[in-house]
Each structure stands twice: as C-alpha cells, then as structure tokens.
Design an enzyme around this catalytic site. Structure first.
Site, PDB file in Angstrom:
ATOM      1  N   LYS A   1       0.870  -1.177   0.000  1.00  0.00           N
ATOM      2  CA  LYS A   1       0.000   0.000   0.000  1.00  0.00           C
ATOM      3  C   LYS A   1       0.905   1.225   0.000  1.00  0.00           C
ATOM      4  O   LYS A   1       1.915   1.257   0.731  1.00  0.00           O
ATOM      5  CB  LYS A   1      -0.885  -0.022   1.254  1.00  0.00           C
ATOM      6  CG  LYS A   1      -1.867   1.143   1.355  1.00  0.00           C
ATOM      7  CD  LYS A   1      -2.766   0.980   2.582  1.00  0.00           C
ATOM      8  CE  LYS A   1      -3.797   2.098   2.679  1.00  0.00           C
ATOM      9  NZ  LYS A   1      -4.691   1.926   3.858  1.00  0.00           N
TER      10      LYS A   1
ATOM     11  N   SER B   1      -9.602   2.121   2.856  1.00  0.00           N
ATOM     12  CA  SER B   1      -8.699   2.856   1.998  1.00  0.00           C
ATOM     13  C   SER B   1      -7.680   1.973   1.270  1.00  0.00           C
ATOM     14  O   SER B   1      -7.031   2.448   0.331  1.00  0.00           O
ATOM     15  CB  SER B   1      -7.941   3.887   2.835  1.00  0.00           C
ATOM     16  OG  SER B   1      -7.157   3.245   3.815  1.00  0.00           O
TER      17      SER B   1
ATOM     18  N   SER C   1      -9.884  -0.240   7.144  1.00  0.00           N
ATOM     19  CA  SER C   1      -9.326  -0.210   5.790  1.00  0.00           C
ATOM     20  C   SER C   1      -8.633  -1.470   5.303  1.00  0.00           C
ATOM     21  O   SER C   1      -8.238  -1.536   4.140  1.00  0.00           O
ATOM     22  CB  SER C   1      -8.362   0.962   5.650  1.00  0.00           C
ATOM     23  OG  SER C   1      -9.102   2.145   5.492  1.00  0.00           O
TER      24      SER C   1
END
Ligand code: GLN
Length: 491
Positions: free
Chosen positions: A72, A147, A171
């Site tokens: 990420k 997210s 997330s």
C-alpha cells in the site's frame, strides 16, 4: 497461486521467482483499468526476483523467499516513490524503508510496486486517491472499498498472491470484504508503525491482505514484531502465526476443529436495517462455523452506534496534528508562488491536499480547539474507553465475536462522493474494534446483490491473532468461498 502455493512452487523449483514476477508484471499490464498500482517498476522487480532466486539456489528455505507482493502506498520505501495517494507527496522519495517493508524485504518477498489507496488512508472507496480510483475486479462499475482499495483489487484480480494494507477504522477488513479476499488487522502495536505515513496514530495498524487465512498468517509472521523505533510497538517475542493457526484446540477433533469455541454475536451487529444479502451470507458463514463445532452466543455491544461519532472526532483530531508536517518545507509539494512564509504554508496545503483531507483537518482542528475540546475530544476519549470495556464484558462470555464487516456489498463508483457522512456511517461495524485496538479479520462467506462478495468479520481479544486465524482457517478448509475469484466466478 496464493502465498502458500507460491512458496510451495518456489521451494520445489517448479517455477522461479523471476518467471513468476514476469507473469505477474504481464498480468498487471493487462489489468491497468483496475487502477490497482500507483507505481510499478518491472526492471527493479525482476532484479529483486533474481536476488531471491539466488537465495533459493543457495539452499535458503525461508517461507517467503521469492514471493511477489506489493505495498500500500502509505508505507515509505527507499527504492520506490511514496505518495500516500496524495498530490502533496507526488515524487517523494523516502530515505528509508518502513519497518514492515524492511521485514518483508528481509524475508525475501519481491515487491512489484506500490498500491493505490485513499489519500492518507482517509476513505472507504479508494475514490479519495488524488491520482485515480481503483475499481472492483468483480464489477468494475463498483468500488473496491478503501482505503486499501488497490491492495484488495490486486489480490482479488489475482495480480498478486498478497499485499500489505493498513487499517485505522476498517481499511483492511472492508476492502477485503468488498473484493472477496481475506485480511487481518492485528492488535494495535503488533506491527510497527515506523515508516507508515501517519493518519490517526492511536488507531493505525498494518496487516496483510491475501486469499486465505493461511496466506495472511505467513505474511503477518514476517511483518510483525517489536520495533524499538515505534514507541507503541508491543514488546513481545517474534510470533509464528502459521504454527498458531495450525495448533489444534484442546478437545477438538478432525470433524469438529472448533469444538468448544464460543462465538459471540453482538445484537447491535445485526440491526433490522442490515441488508438481507449481507445478513444471509454472514449467517451462512456462521452456520459453517457451528458445523465445525463452534457455539454461537448472544452478546451486546451497546455503544456500537456511538463508535461512528467517536471515531470521526478522534481520527480527524489526530490527523490534523499528524498532517501539520506537510508544510512545504520538508516534504513533497511546495507552492510555486507565494509572498511570505505563512502564504507559502497556506498555498502549499491548499494545493497539495484533497477535499476529504481538508475536511478532516478542519474537523480535527475544531474538536481540539479551546472551548470545544471538552465537549468533543474529551467526551470521545471517554466513550472510547467505554467501548473497549464493552468488548471486555463480551469476551467474558465468548472467545471470538462475529458479525458483518459492512452493512452492504460494494457500492457503485461515484455513489459516496456527494455525501461523505453516508460513507462514514457504513464504517459502523469496523470502528468499534478499531477504537478498542482489537485484532479483526474479514473472511469471505458468499455473495450478495449483483454477485458481489460478502465478508464475515471476526474479532478477537487482544493478541488472539492465532485464535482468529485458526477459526478462519478451519472455515476455509471446509468451504470454498475464499477460492472464488472474478477470474473463475463460481456462477
Ligand atoms: N473508512 C474509514 C475512514 O475513512 C477508515 C479508514 C482507514 O481505516 N484507514 O477513516
């Protein structure tokens, strides 16, 4: 192949890491429409794969040597740019690797690149990325969740065996649920936050996203552990979550591996308004857990609804403080034209941050300001403690807690954009566990409206990752939901 299968294929020399990496690079190139990657460097990835192949050829047998993955884009990396999904950090290069990244590198994983995410991990749909949204590989007109949407999309579309994610208020769990993959957010403090760009420091936690509990266990063992560079890192010995996952329960049998496990169902996690498709899939998952020997108990988390206002005070408060460092002096973007220092700060921040980030900075600054602090921030902190205590009352009656991850399946792209509060409300089931700092998982349990995946949330008490992974693994040994993918649809 997932992480465990990849490991098997690499160790038995059926395939080399270079071959695998090349195949995945080709897949990523053919799936650019998913918007999963913010940065992909084929040459660097192949060089890492060649180094891993050399380690394998020299007889090294670490579980993750040569396994491709990606991070990420909220983890800083020395050899790749880091943006946190923000224009503020466009072109930024960190001088060091986040601890989680450094540990996975040392374990021999081969990083392909950086994955799309909401700006500073603020969002639930990956539509707050300043670059482009990621889409859901099951239906590209829908969001992949957020997210960690790029991580979820990449794993679900079989672009990667696994990926890193972060979970502040859901997330990892929510995008895993929306894309039919497995994710675990460990207990706060289990993975180091060093080099993870801070959103809300008292909530942020890293974790793996992959196809199965087993794959997550392998990744989490390498990612986690005490780090003297993070003051909230837990001082405990390195853990083998894979071994914990396989550890049979006392009194259990092959047919009933979960015998004696009490799973609490908080009434508040099954409100009348819960979408029927989500309710149905979650209950199907619970029925399987019962068949495996678990017993279901009725419990209550009476302050579940309050988790939303509490989180949306505390998280923006911490964000407003954390994001003050992006001032145009030290990191990333600086406005081209300004009159004096104050004007430079203002223009830089006005240009560099997106709408959702600005909204949170304003909310956070407001709730921390003199005259409002007592009414908002302090009250929220008190409620946070009470929410954590409610969980402890539950855990006197059960070992794990289960419920939905999200109130619906993945929604259509653009639907959340006009009303941010609607997206905040959809975080209701993930926020309580985050505020309490508890470990939580999302495990696929079937499909709902539009053939979209549904995840079952499992929450454990502090440091019960092993127990969570064990239950999820038992479920996945007995069912096929986690094997379904948008590549080979079950129907
Ligand atoms: N959806 C939540 C938010 O927007 C959670 C995000 C996260 O866990 N990073 O804040």
């Amino acid at each position: 192949m997932g992480v465990a299968e990849t490991r098997q294929a690499l160790q038995s020399k059926q395939v080399s890491s270079v071959e695998l990496t090349q195949a995945l690079l080709d897949r990523a190139a053919a799936h650019q429409h998913l918007g999963a990657f913010l940065h992909l460097d084929a040459e660097a990835a192949l060089a890492r794969a060649a180094a891993a192949d050399a380690r394998l050829a020299a007889g090294e047998s670490g579980a993750l040597i040569g396994v491709p993955l990606a991070h990420k884009d909220i983890f800083v990396t020395a050899d790749m740019p880091t943006t946190a999904g923000s224009k503020m950090l466009e072109g930024y290069r960190s001088p060091f690797d986040a601890t989680v990244v450094a540990r996975l590198n040392a374990a021999g994983t081969v990083s392909l690149g950086k994955l799309n995410c909401d700006e500073y991990a603020m969002g639930s749909a990956n539509e707050n990325s300043a670059y482009f949204p990621a889409t859901n590989p099951w239906d590209t007109t829908r969001v992949p969740g957020g997210s960690s949407g790029g991580s979820a999309a990449a794993v679900a579309a079989r672009l990667l065996p696994g990926a890193t994610g972060t979970d502040t208020g859901g997330s990892i769990r929510q995008p895993a649920s929306f894309t039919g993959i497995t994710g675990i957010k460990p207990t706060y403090g289990v993975c180091s936050r060093y080099g993870m760009i801070a959103f809300a420091s008292s909530l942020d936690q890293a974790g793996p996203m992959a196809r199965s509990a087993e794959d997550c266990a392998l990744l989490l063992s390498a990612m986690s552990g005490f780090d003297e560079r993070d003051a909230t890192s837990v001082q405990q010995a390195p853990q083998d979550f894979h071994a914990q996952m396989l550890q049979p329960r006392e009194g259990a049998s092959a047919a009933q591996p979960l015998k004696g496990l009490r799973i609490g169902l908080p009434r508040e996690f099954f409100p009348a308004a819960l979408a029927a498709d989500v309710d149905g899939a979650v209950r199907a998952g619970l029925k399987e857990l019962e068949k495996l020997g678990a017993t279901l108990v009725d419990v209550s988390l009476p302050r579940t609804e309050l988790a939303i206002p509490v989180y949306y005070i505390i998280a923006p408060a911490e964000a407003s403080s954390n994001l003050s460092r992006f001032d145009g002096v030290k990191f990333g973007h600086r406005a081209a034209k300004y009159t004096d220092l104050l004007d430079m700060y203002k223009k830089t921040r006005a240009e560099g941050f997106g709408a959702e980030v600005k909204r949170r900075i304003m909310i956070g600054t407001y709730v921390l300001s003199h005259g409002y602090y007592d009414a908002y921030y302090l009250q929220a902190q008190k409620l946070r403690r009470m929410i954590a205590d409610d969980f402890q009352a539950c855990f006197r009656q059960c070992d794990l807690i289960a419920g939905p991850v999200a109130p619906s399946v993945a929604w259509k792209a653009g639907e959340g954009a006009e009303d941010p509060v609607k997206a905040y409300l959809a975080d209701i089931f993930t926020l309580p566990g985050s505020l309490a700092g508890l470990p939580g998982m999302s495990v696929p349990v079937g499909f709902g409206e539009g053939g979209m995946p549904v995840g079952l949330q499992l929450l454990g008490n502090y440091f019960k990752e092993g127990q969570l992974l064990h239950a999820a693994h038992a479920l996945q040994q007995a069912t096929d939901w986690h094997r379904a993918s948008p590549v080979s649809r079950p129907f």
